[in-house]
Enzyme design. Structure first.
Site, short mmCIF file in Angstrom:
data_model
loop_
_atom_site.label_atom_id
_atom_site.label_comp_id
_atom_site.label_asym_id
_atom_site.label_seq_id
_atom_site.Cartn_x
_atom_site.Cartn_y
_atom_site.Cartn_z
N ASP A 146 13.28 -7.87 -20.82
CA ASP A 146 14.62 -7.31 -20.60
C ASP A 146 14.97 -7.35 -19.11
OD1 ASP A 146 14.84 -6.55 -23.35
OD2 ASP A 146 13.72 -4.71 -22.95
N ASP A 197 8.15 -10.07 -17.71
CA ASP A 197 8.87 -9.01 -18.40
C ASP A 197 10.01 -9.70 -19.16
OD1 ASP A 197 9.91 -6.36 -18.99
OD2 ASP A 197 11.48 -6.84 -17.53
C1 BG6 Z 1 11.85 -2.12 -21.62
C2 BG6 Z 1 13.16 -1.61 -21.07
O1 BG6 Z 1 11.82 -3.52 -21.57
O2 BG6 Z 1 11.67 -1.69 -22.97
C3 BG6 Z 1 13.23 -0.11 -21.21
O3 BG6 Z 1 13.26 -1.97 -19.70
C4 BG6 Z 1 13.04 0.28 -22.68
O4 BG6 Z 1 14.47 0.36 -20.73
C5 BG6 Z 1 11.71 -0.27 -23.18
O5 BG6 Z 1 13.07 1.71 -22.83
C6 BG6 Z 1 11.47 0.00 -24.67
O6 BG6 Z 1 12.35 -0.79 -25.42
P1 BG6 Z 1 12.68 -0.65 -26.96
O7 BG6 Z 1 13.44 -1.94 -27.24
O8 BG6 Z 1 11.37 -0.62 -27.70
O9 BG6 Z 1 13.48 0.57 -27.15
MG MG Z 2 12.87 -5.32 -17.47
#
Ligand code: BG6
Ligand code: MG
Length: 213
Positions: free
Chosen positions: A11, A9
């Site tokens: 984030d 993963d």
């Molecule tokens: C994930 C996060 O990696 O990405 C979520 O943990 C987030 O919180 C999701 O909603 C979507 O991300 P983005 O950057 O496309 O808004």
């Molecule tokens: Mg994450």
């Protein structure tokens, strides 16, 4: 070798962009007059889609929004988020993550990203990792986000490996469930260590080396 591929993963695992997600949602919440949006609320946004994350914020107000207004709110949050991301650089990649990824690659194990985010490639570019992974599966190639396993099964396909040969590394409980349901072993870090479905629990990222090398 116990695993031929590791799917990370992004984030909250490779870098601390989970904190920026929180800050950007908090900015949006405050603009909507919601002043009690907390880290606890943010926990439920980990791993799930941008629109589902918005619903976690909107639960805290009685105001009603049309589908079109919700899209505009999600776009507004993404603008706050991208502004925070644009300040990132290679300094936002820790030596611990860099050295661990290098050690895994040197052992001949393939590495991939498995992230729900549509900003994943932008972030990887900012932190200097855009060319470091053998495959990237992210919010651009999936139709369902975690806890659905799709993002990980596609990452395994991109690597040319069966799920049973790969380990998923996650900070979200939704991500551990996704990995589990997709037939992967999982290594949980941070708040995902609460998940009963995790195969391993990491205190710190470099603990991975003892599991996979
Ligand atoms: C994930 C996060 O990696 O990405 C979520 O943990 C987030 O919180 C999701 O909603 C979507 O991300 P983005 O950057 O496309 O808004
Ligand atoms: Mg994450």
């Amino acid at each position: 070798m116990k695993y031929e591929g590791i799917i990370f993963d992004l984030d909250g695992v490779i870098c601390s962009t989970d904190e920026y997600h929180y800050l950007a949602w908090k900015m949006l919440a405050e603009k909507l007059g919601i002043n009690d949006f907390t880290k606890k609320d943010n926990e439920r946004q980990r791993g799930v889609s941008r629109m589902e994350s918005l619903e976690v914020v909107l639960e805290k107000t009685d105001r009603k929004f049309t589908a079109e207004e919700k899209l505009a709110l999600a776009t507004e949050k993404n603008e706050y988020y991208k502004k925070l991301l644009s300040q990132m650089s290679e300094k936002d990649l820790s030596d611990e993550v860099k050295d661990t990824l290098n050690a895994i690659k040197a052992a001949g194990i393939k590495i991939a990203i498995g992230s729900s985010s549509k900003n994943a490639k932008f972030i990887l570019t900012r932190i200097g990792l855009i060319n470091s992974f053998d495959a990237i599966s992210d919010g651009e190639n999936i139709t369902r986000t975690k806890p659905d396993p799709q993002v990980f099964t596609m990452a395994a396909e991109f690597l040319g490996l069966e799920p049973g040969r790969c380990l998923v590394v996650e900070d979200a409980e939704a991500g551990i469930k996704a990995g589990h349901d997709g037939g992967f072993d999982t290594a949980a870090i941070g708040s995902a260590t609460k998940s009963a479905l995790a195969t391993y629990r990491l205190k710190t990222f470099s603990d991975l080396k003892a599991i996979v090398l």
